[in-house]
Design a protein around this motif. Structure first.
Motif, short mmCIF file in Angstrom:
data_model
loop_
_atom_site.label_atom_id
_atom_site.label_comp_id
_atom_site.label_asym_id
_atom_site.label_seq_id
_atom_site.Cartn_x
_atom_site.Cartn_y
_atom_site.Cartn_z
N SER A 167 0.70 -1.24 -0.06
CA SER A 167 0.08 0.19 0.00
C SER A 167 0.66 1.27 0.13
CB SER A 167 -0.99 0.01 1.11
OG SER A 167 -0.19 0.14 2.45
N LYS A 220 -2.09 2.74 -8.00
CA LYS A 220 -3.30 2.83 -7.18
C LYS A 220 -4.00 1.35 -7.70
CE LYS A 220 -4.54 7.48 -6.84
NZ LYS A 220 -5.35 8.59 -7.34
N ASN A 226 -2.22 -1.33 -5.43
CA ASN A 226 -2.74 -1.43 -4.34
C ASN A 226 -4.11 -2.17 -4.36
OD1 ASN A 226 -2.97 -0.41 -1.51
ND2 ASN A 226 -4.47 1.04 -2.13
N GLU A 227 -5.11 -1.91 -5.19
CA GLU A 227 -6.31 -2.55 -5.21
C GLU A 227 -5.85 -4.22 -5.50
OE1 GLU A 227 -9.17 -1.62 -4.61
OE2 GLU A 227 -8.58 0.64 -4.56
N GLN A 228 -4.82 -4.48 -6.10
CA GLN A 228 -4.63 -5.84 -6.47
C GLN A 228 -4.32 -6.48 -5.00
OE1 GLN A 228 -1.39 -6.59 -9.16
NE2 GLN A 228 -1.27 -8.69 -9.09
N ALA A 248 -4.79 -5.58 -2.03
CA ALA A 248 -5.96 -5.62 -1.15
C ALA A 248 -6.97 -6.92 -1.43
CB ALA A 248 -7.02 -4.35 -1.14
N TYR A 262 -6.72 -6.16 -11.90
CA TYR A 262 -6.09 -5.14 -11.57
C TYR A 262 -4.47 -5.20 -11.90
CZ TYR A 262 -9.71 -2.66 -8.86
OH TYR A 262 -10.91 -2.08 -8.34
#
Length: 478
Positions: A56, A118, A121-123, A125, A259
């Motif tokens: 992150s 970004k 980061n989504e990946q 999560a 992602y």
């Protein structure tokens, strides 16, 4: 023979009286408690959380490239100058201070880098969520593997006791001249094999409990068992296409791969932007010795040199147009193209795998439903076969080998029945994981069917099988 199985249970349960005192019923752990301990103590989950926290940070790191950059510094110098003609040495020392503020105005590469960060980061999560979801399944697998091993051990002990009684009967018949030594040897061989199997089954129980320790970092003496009245139903909805559609939309690993593709696309744009010009606003402040800073003569009086401290403030725009960097930017663009292609193919490969797994698991659950019923009926049928074979042995139409084979087949069918029950439970959870719908509530729903005083030595068989076997034998007794 189910009455004999009950007798075997009584004998084996007597051997476990001490173990029951060591692990009282109140200490039996349930499925939800094991899961909670896993959430708090599982090393793999802790590592996944740390990895996500690290991943992150790529967003603020990428965003920093678009924010102002302020730096300050100071130089302390001592300059000595020696002249040959005329022979002269001079020295000068001083301190200078400077501060620079730079604000990117046009940095296309850094903007695309932020968008790629970004996506990463989504990946991350989603990958963490997939790890958390996998822990739900891992908890269920380890928990029910303990129950599977315990039920298998109980059936193996009951088989050992039944074959021991058969050995005793063979010895009695041999002593009174009703059978020959072959019957005794065959019974002894079957009993010895059952005893060896019981030792292996006990080790498998210990191994299964050890897996729970690895999962939760906690020791367990006993766990609550699942009742035989657990509903065994087809998946709802019982339509493979619906499950595949759900998996295509909600499977966490598949979403994470999407992602990954987005990140690769933004990285490609970032590499292409390496050919674009950059524009920065720069403000600079300097103060120090005029000679050390190398300013032009700031004296307001022409022809008079000034050697004191001076201040200088500048502000302006810096434009940089990349022309040639040895082919580095073009090479990075080609690399990004290939990385994008790689991530797209990986996503497609994962999508196909998810579809295959979902369809296979849907079929597996439906097969498990039929298997549980068939395996349960198989116990009744094998029980009847044992009864009939024993009667035939008594009247001389069957031999001891037939009796031993029938008994082994009976206990094999018991183990197959219990295995089919646990396969049904786990395949259901695996199907939900493939579809992306698995949650802790599924474990809570299963926990409602746990029996706090579950005793494998007497509960490894459904309580209604004895009655069913008696009903099946009625026509034969008339």
């Amino acid at each position: 023979m189910l009455r004999k199985i009950a007798l075997a249970i009584a004998v084996s349960s007597g051997c476990n009286a001490v173990a029951a005192q060591i692990a009282p019923l109140a200490s039996r752990t349930d499925l939800v408690s094991v899961y909670q301990e896993a959430v708090n103590n599982n090393a793999d989950l802790a590592a996944a959380r740390a990895d996500y926290a690290a991943q992150s940070e790529v967003v603020p790191q990428a965003r920093a490239g678009l924010l102002p950059n302020l730096s300050a510094g100071s130089d302390i110098t001592d300059v000595r100058t020696q002249l040959d003609e005329p022979a002269q040495t001079t020295s000068r020392s001083g301190t200078t201070y400077q501060a620079t503020l730079a604000q990117p105005i046009f940095r296309a590469d850094r903007w695309f880098q932020l968008k790629a960060a970004k996506a990463v980061n989504e990946q991350a999560a989603l990958q963490l969520s997939a790890t958390e979801q996998n822990l739900i399944l891992q908890t269920a697998e380890d928990y029910f593997n303990v129950l599977r091993a315990q039920d298998s051990l109980a059936a193996t002990k009951a088989e050992e006791n039944a074959l021991k009684r058969q050995l005793d009967q063979s010895n009695e018949r041999f002593n009174v001249g009703l059978s020959d030594k072959t019957d005794v040897l065959s019974s002894q061989a079957s009993y010895d094999t059952a005893r060896a199997n019981r030792i292996v089954a006990q080790r498998q129980v210990d191994d299964a409990f050890e897996a729970l320790v690895t999962l939760t970092n906690r020791d367990y003496n006993s766990v609550q068992g699942i009742v035989h009245t657990l509903p065994v139903l087809p998946p709802s909805p019982n339509d493979a296409k619906t499950w595949v559609e759900t998996a295509s939309q909600q499977n966490l690993n598949l979403q994470a791969s999407a992602y990954a593709v987005t990140s690769a696309e933004e990285t490609l744009r970032q590499r292409k932007a390496g050919h674009a010009p950059t524009v920065d606003a720069v403000a600079k402040y300097q103060k120090g010795d005029n000679d050390l800073l190398g300013f032009s003569n700031p004296s307001p009086y022409p022809g008079v040199e000034y050697h004191g401290d001076v201040e200088q403030r500048t502000i302006g725009l810096q434009v940089n147009i990349p022309l040639y960097s040895g082919g580095l930017t073009s090479s990075q663009v080609r690399e990004a193209y290939q990385r994008l292609s790689q991530s797209e193919q990986q996503r497609e490969g994962l999508r196909r795998q998810v579809v295959e797994n979902t369809r296979n698991l849907h079929r597996a659950v439906n097969t498990d439903v039929e298997q549980v019923q068939a395996r349960k009926q198989s116990i009744i049928s094998n029980q009847s076969a044992v009864e009939a074979t024993e009667i035939g042995y008594q009247v001389g139409t069957r031999n001891i080998v037939d009796v031993l084979d029938a008994q082994r087949q009976l206990y094999s069918s018991v183990r197959d029945y219990n295995n089919s029950r646990y396969d049904y439970i786990l395949d259901n959870l695996r199907l939900k994981q493939a579809a992306g719908t698995l949650s802790p509530r599924d474990l809570q729903d299963l926990a409602r069917w746990l029996k706090p005083d579950y005793n494998p030595d007497k509960d490894f068989l459904p309580p209604d099988l004895a009655k069913a076997a008696q009903e099946l034998l009625k026509p034969a007794k008339q």
